[in-house]
Motif scaffolding. Structure first.
Motif, PDB file in Angstrom:
ATOM      1  N   LEU A 201      -0.979  -1.740  -1.280  1.00 54.07           N
ATOM      2  CA  LEU A 201       0.197  -1.165  -1.935  1.00 54.07           C
ATOM      3  C   LEU A 201       1.169  -2.235  -2.436  1.00 54.07           C
ATOM      4  CD1 LEU A 201       1.007   1.748   0.577  1.00 54.07           C
ATOM      5  CD2 LEU A 201       0.001   1.972  -1.718  1.00 54.07           C
ATOM      6  N   HIS A 202       1.740  -3.008  -1.500  1.00 48.02           N
ATOM      7  CA  HIS A 202       2.785  -3.966  -1.892  1.00 48.02           C
ATOM      8  C   HIS A 202       2.939  -5.060  -0.829  1.00 48.02           C
ATOM      9  CE1 HIS A 202       4.757  -0.497   0.274  1.00 48.02           C
ATOM     10  NE2 HIS A 202       4.995  -1.514   1.091  1.00 48.02           N
TER      11      HIS A 202
ATOM     12  N   GLU B 227       1.206  -4.184   2.875  1.00 50.19           N
ATOM     13  CA  GLU B 227       1.041  -2.831   3.407  1.00 50.19           C
ATOM     14  C   GLU B 227      -0.017  -2.053   2.630  1.00 50.19           C
ATOM     15  OE1 GLU B 227       5.191  -1.209   4.097  1.00 50.19           O
ATOM     16  OE2 GLU B 227       4.224  -1.415   6.055  1.00 50.19           O
ATOM     17  N   PHE B 228      -0.687  -1.153   3.340  1.00 49.38           N
ATOM     18  CA  PHE B 228      -1.801  -0.396   2.800  1.00 49.38           C
ATOM     19  C   PHE B 228      -1.558   1.093   2.899  1.00 49.38           C
ATOM     20  CE2 PHE B 228      -4.969  -3.667   1.919  1.00 49.38           C
ATOM     21  CZ  PHE B 228      -4.349  -4.753   2.498  1.00 49.38           C
ATOM     22  N   ASP B 229      -2.192   1.854   2.002  1.00 49.97           N
ATOM     23  CA  ASP B 229      -2.141   3.317   2.055  1.00 49.97           C
ATOM     24  C   ASP B 229      -3.028   3.761   3.215  1.00 49.97           C
ATOM     25  OD1 ASP B 229      -3.514   5.946  -0.123  1.00 49.97           O
ATOM     26  OD2 ASP B 229      -2.542   5.993   1.836  1.00 49.97           O
TER      27      ASP B 229
ATOM     28  N   GLU C 119       4.895  -5.036  -6.008  1.00 48.32           N
ATOM     29  CA  GLU C 119       3.644  -4.297  -6.028  1.00 48.32           C
ATOM     30  C   GLU C 119       2.498  -5.295  -5.912  1.00 48.32           C
ATOM     31  OE1 GLU C 119       3.480  -1.489  -9.289  1.00 48.32           O
ATOM     32  OE2 GLU C 119       1.286  -1.409  -9.087  1.00 48.32           O
ATOM     33  N   PHE C 120       1.448  -4.870  -5.170  1.00 44.94           N
ATOM     34  CA  PHE C 120       0.285  -5.750  -4.980  1.00 44.94           C
ATOM     35  C   PHE C 120      -0.880  -4.784  -4.859  1.00 44.94           C
ATOM     36  CE2 PHE C 120      -0.968  -9.976  -4.361  1.00 44.94           C
ATOM     37  CZ  PHE C 120      -1.872 -10.120  -3.317  1.00 44.94           C
ATOM     38  N   ASP C 121      -1.498  -4.450  -6.017  1.00 43.69           N
ATOM     39  CA  ASP C 121      -2.307  -3.230  -5.925  1.00 43.69           C
ATOM     40  C   ASP C 121      -3.796  -3.401  -5.690  1.00 43.69           C
ATOM     41  OD1 ASP C 121      -1.528  -2.636  -9.428  1.00 43.69           O
ATOM     42  OD2 ASP C 121      -2.439  -4.316  -8.361  1.00 43.69           O
TER      43      ASP C 121
END
Ligand SMILES: COc1ccc(C[C@H]2SC(=S)NC2=O)c(OC)c1
Ligand SMILES: [Zn+2]
Length: 261
Positions: free
Chosen positions: A57-58, A69-71, A175-177
């Motif tokens: 996520l970011h 962080e991850f979904d 953002e870091f997708d």
């Protein structure tokens, strides 16, 4: 003398306004891993890791470390096996590091510090409805610890390092997708495992630790990039984000098991 002022300085270290130990704590982290005291457990399974890079996520600077962080709303990025009874979902990863290369890791091996340590944080979504609840349960979390040592440049880490200037200050986020954190794991499957805790408040005793035996190599510029982050927000007097590791805690009545002989 120097020693007591060191202890005083250590106890008053800016990061530790809260008590250094928690009353009644019997399984606190981090610890020193004495290699020769660890016990080979032939029933330990190989750790199976399957991360979906699109769950990323970011990156954000939370004023203590920088977290990716991850979904975690589905089981797309999980670990299973090893010492774990269930599968655990990836929530975030972050690092701990020192001002200089002589220290920085949270765990030590035969009393040796590494310059940095990666924590990949997972939670037991099979038994608990949320990360926040899992944090409070004895088998709620599983954290993979990976030591970083000074050596060759790490290409996978570099994509992360390139993003750090954008999260220099506390409470900044970008953002870091797409990122696959398995590129940060050593290829060697060997690990130690023990029952421990979070290493920052609330210090809850909810972590099954899985510490990889082999470190990954990163170069000096990559470690320096960590050290240019700040604990402080934009506009505040700058405090470099370094030495964000907790002091070693007593082993007490615990055995560290190894997956290797
Ligand atoms: C409220 O729940 C929390 C709080 C803090 C952390 C981060 C700490 S714990 C660790 S391991 N390393 C760290 O820096 C959590 O991570 C699981 C979970
Ligand atoms: Zn950590």
């Amino acid at each position: 003398g120097a020693c007591c002022s060191y202890r005083l300085r250590d106890a008053l270290h800016p990061l530790w306004q809260s008590p250094l130990t928690i009353p009644g704590g019997t399984r606190q982290s981090p610890i020193n891993i004495q290699w020769r005291d660890s016990v080979y457990d032939p029933f330990l399974k190989p750790l199976k890791i399957s991360y979906d890079p699109t769950t990323c996520l970011h990156i954000w600077n939370n004023g203590y470390s920088f977290l990716v962080e991850f979904d975690d709303s589905t089981d797309r990025s999980i670990i299973v096996g090893g010492p774990l009874e269930n599968q655990y979902r990836l929530k975030q990863f972050h690092f701990h590091w020192g001002a200089i290369n002589d220290w920085g890791s949270e765990h030590t091996v035969d009393s040796k510090f590494y310059p940095a340590e990666l924590h990949l944080v997972h939670w037991n979504a099979v038994e608990y409805p949320s990360f926040e609840e899992a944090v409070m349960e004895g088998n709620g979390l599983a954290v993979i610890g990976v030591f970083l040592k000074l050596g060759a440049r790490h290409e996978g880490l570099q994509t992360l390092v390139d993003a750090l200037p954008a999260v220099k200050h506390k409470d900044t986020v970008i953002e870091f997708d797409v990122f696959d954190p398995s590129c940060l794991l050593p290829s060697c499957p060997d690990y130690w495992t023990y029952a421990g805790s979070l290493t920052t408040p609330p210090l809850t005793e909810s972590v099954t630790w899985i510490i990889k035996k082999k470190p990954i190599e990163v170069d000096e510029d990559q470690l320096e990039a960590f050290r240019m982050l700040l604990f402080t927000s934009d506009g505040e007097e700058e405090k470099r984000m370094v030495d964000n590791f907790r002091p070693l805690q007593p082993l007490m009545d615990r055995t560290v098991r190894s997956s290797f002989q």
